[in-house]
Design a protein around this motif. Structure first.
Motif, mmCIF file in Angstrom:
data_model
loop_
_atom_site.group_PDB
_atom_site.id
_atom_site.type_symbol
_atom_site.label_atom_id
_atom_site.label_comp_id
_atom_site.label_asym_id
_atom_site.label_seq_id
_atom_site.Cartn_x
_atom_site.Cartn_y
_atom_site.Cartn_z
ATOM 1 N N ARG A 1 28.506 35.647 36.470
ATOM 2 C CA ARG A 1 28.856 35.113 35.149
ATOM 3 C C ARG A 1 30.123 35.796 34.637
ATOM 4 O O ARG A 1 31.008 35.149 34.071
ATOM 5 C CB ARG A 1 27.709 35.345 34.159
ATOM 6 N N ALA B 1 32.522 37.056 36.402
ATOM 7 C CA ALA B 1 33.675 36.527 37.133
ATOM 8 C C ALA B 1 34.063 35.138 36.615
ATOM 9 O O ALA B 1 35.234 34.861 36.361
ATOM 10 C CB ALA B 1 33.356 36.466 38.628
ATOM 11 N N ARG B 2 33.038 34.296 36.418
ATOM 12 C CA ARG B 2 33.321 32.938 35.945
ATOM 13 C C ARG B 2 33.894 32.949 34.530
ATOM 14 O O ARG B 2 34.724 32.115 34.174
ATOM 15 C CB ARG B 2 32.054 32.075 35.983
ATOM 16 N N GLY C 1 37.511 32.847 34.174
ATOM 17 C CA GLY C 1 38.209 31.622 34.545
ATOM 18 C C GLY C 1 38.217 31.369 36.042
ATOM 19 O O GLY C 1 38.816 30.399 36.510
ATOM 20 N N LEU C 2 37.567 32.234 36.815
ATOM 21 C CA LEU C 2 37.480 31.976 38.251
ATOM 22 C C LEU C 2 36.651 30.724 38.492
ATOM 23 O O LEU C 2 35.602 30.532 37.857
ATOM 24 C CB LEU C 2 36.824 33.162 38.984
ATOM 25 N N SER C 3 37.088 29.890 39.425
ATOM 26 C CA SER C 3 36.299 28.719 39.779
ATOM 27 C C SER C 3 35.124 29.168 40.643
ATOM 28 O O SER C 3 35.065 30.316 41.075
ATOM 29 C CB SER C 3 37.158 27.735 40.568
ATOM 30 N N TYR C 4 34.214 28.238 40.904
ATOM 31 C CA TYR C 4 33.073 28.551 41.758
ATOM 32 C C TYR C 4 33.532 29.136 43.089
ATOM 33 O O TYR C 4 33.000 30.138 43.568
ATOM 34 C CB TYR C 4 32.252 27.276 41.997
ATOM 35 N N GLN D 1 36.541 30.439 43.884
ATOM 36 C CA GLN D 1 37.248 31.711 43.735
ATOM 37 C C GLN D 1 36.255 32.851 43.557
ATOM 38 O O GLN D 1 36.447 33.939 44.091
ATOM 39 C CB GLN D 1 38.199 31.646 42.529
ATOM 40 N N HIS E 1 36.362 35.836 46.165
ATOM 41 C CA HIS E 1 36.926 37.109 45.718
ATOM 42 C C HIS E 1 35.904 38.070 45.134
ATOM 43 O O HIS E 1 36.205 39.228 44.916
ATOM 44 C CB HIS E 1 38.027 36.865 44.672
#
Ligand code: ADP
Ligand code: MG
Lengths: 240, 220
Positions: B124, B126-127, B130-133, B135, B139
């Protein structure tokens, strides 16, 4: 502006948010208080789309967060979030933690991302810790790292979900000071918190949540001095 | 004097070269199967994690079969029955296919464990940046989960390397098969088995040393 209209959220049969209406203006600091389980975290997750909603709407600067066509990853860049657990990326140094999202989400070059990260780490007082791994940082430092990581995306709003609740008491102050600093700089903030001192001194308004309902919202002086709701008074009597 | 003479006349230096070559074949079929099996197994592990019911009902039982039926039976069955469906594979190809699937079945569980080890709160966070699913998977989940289950994966890899000896039943001349050939000729089972053991050790020891080195570096 963050605009919430008649928001309903269910987990299965559990009705967790029961028709929330709330506007947060640019530059405002709103504190959200209430007992555990009253839906405060869920509210934040609904604002940045980490949770789906069942009814109503959330818009951020006019963009419907939960609409099908919304680029949620782009919208989230506007909405920094800091969690109770700091969730540092353990395999990356402090600098790399902060530089990751600017690099891969915004496509910044390595050097640019480094500069952004170094600047934000200095901002939160971790300028000496750039190349340190999170495992060697205290909880308070890791939480400030999480704040720097969110700020590196240059958000227009910051959502704090009990950012100090998991910290040892002696480390709470440094994180609250950082949050105060942001508020003074004019950041728009929604802070779910159990720190009543912070809520009273820093926020423009305080909202009290009770069993999925926003019972009461108003200036700190009114909420802490002259609450209308019986539930609010009871809650405040217990936390003091 | 007699037995000593017989000893040396049986096992010639050339035979060591023969075993060395066979060890390279063991290494080759292992590296190939472990690599392919790891990629496939990671994909399966992700499907088990994400697919919930569909994967649990279909993929999981299939993987269970490959995990629980002894490898030697899988090899013999596949080698003998594949031609019936038009697959004419030589021993090396058959061995590679079965070792790959076997590795994948083991790695699937390891990979799913790795994804679970990362945990929802980390993802959560990471998301929320703004990271996509994808990404987030690439990463955050891959490096963090990968490190968490790296020791288990090394265990699987070293196990598969040893189990690759079973491909000898198909006639592929890897280390064990080469040893059997030499034993038949020289009648020196103990010497040759000891040598074969040394070769296996020489193949796996550097791997486990390097793995330990990596784990220590990550532990800081
Ligand atoms: N992912 C979830 N699945 C099911 N129930 C949940 C989930 N997240 C929260 N809840 C429930 O929703 C209610 C509100 O939770 P939460 O928003 O975390 O409250 P607060 O942050 O005010 O303590 C609680 O009853 C909690 O158990
Ligand atoms: Mg909460």
């Amino acid at each position: 502006m963050i605009s919430i209209r008649d928001l309903h959220k269910y987990f299965g049969a559990l009705h967790v948010l029961k028709g929330i209406d709330l506007d947060v203006q640019k530059g405002e600091v709103l504190s959200v208080i209430g007992a555990s389980g009253s839906g405060k975290s869920t509210l934040l997750y609904c604002i940045n789309g980490l949770e789906a909603i069942q009814d109503g709407a959330v818009t951020v600067d006019g963009t419907d967060v939960h609409a099908k066509g919304t680029d949620i990853n782009k919208l989230r860049q506007k909405l920094g979030m800091v969690f109770q657990q700091w969730n540092s990326f353990p395999h990356l140094t402090a600098l790399e933690n902060v530089a990751l999202a600017p690099r891969i989400v915004k496509g910044k070059s390595k050097a640019e991302a480094r500069d952004i990260a170094a600047k934000q780490l200095q901002h939160v007082g971790l300028g000496e810790k750039l190349d340190v791994y999170p495992g060697a940082l205290s909880g308070g430092q890791q939480q400030r790292l999480a704040i720097a990581r969110a700020l590196a995306m240059e958000p227009e709003y910051m959502l704090f979900d009990e950012a100090t609740s998991a910290l040892d008491p002696e480390l709470v102050g440094e994180v609250l000071d950082t949050m105060r600093l942001l508020a003074d700089e004019g950041m728009t903030m929604i802070c779910v918190t159990h720190e009543m001192g912070f809520a009273r001194d820093v926020s423009d308004r305080v909202a009290f949540f009770h069993q999925g309902v926003m019972e009461e919202i108003g200036p700190p002086a009114q909420i802490f001095g002259d609450a209308r709701s019986e539930h609010t008074r009871k809650f405040l009597a217990n936390v003091r | 004097m007699e037995p000593t003479l017989k000893f040396f006349s049986g096992f010639a230096p050339n035979d060591l070269w023969f075993m060395g070559e066979a060890a390279l074949r063991t290494l080759w079929i292992s590296v190939l199967s472990i690599s392919l099996g790891t990629v496939l197994g990671t994909l399966f592990g992700w499907m088990l994690y994400e697919g919930r019911r569909a994967a649990t009902l279909t993929l999981a039982p299939v993987l269970d079969v490959f995990r629980s039926v002894p490898l030697i039976i899988q090899l013999v069955l596949f080698y003998n029955f594949a031609p019936i469906v038009g697959l004419n594979l030589d021993p090396f190809a058959s061995g590679t296919v079965i070792l790959t699937v076997y590795t994948a079945a083991l790695v699937a569980n390891v990979a799913r464990g790795g994804i679970e080890a990362v945990g929802a709160p980390m993802r959560r966070a990471a998301r929320s940046l703004g990271l996509s699913y994808w990404q987030d998977l690439r990463h955050v989940v891959l490096p963090i989960g990968g490190r968490a289950v790296f020791p288990s994966w090394v265990g699987v890899a070293l196990g598969v390397m040893k189990d690759s000896a079973l491909v000898s039943v198909l006639g592929y001349v890897e280390l064990l098969k080469a040893s059997q050939i030499l034993i038949t000729r020289t009648q020196e089972p103990f010497l040759i088995l000891a040598l074969a053991g040394a070769f296996y050790f020489a193949l796996s020891y550097p791997v486990s040393r390097y793995a330990t080195h990596l784990e220590n570096r990550w532990a800081q």
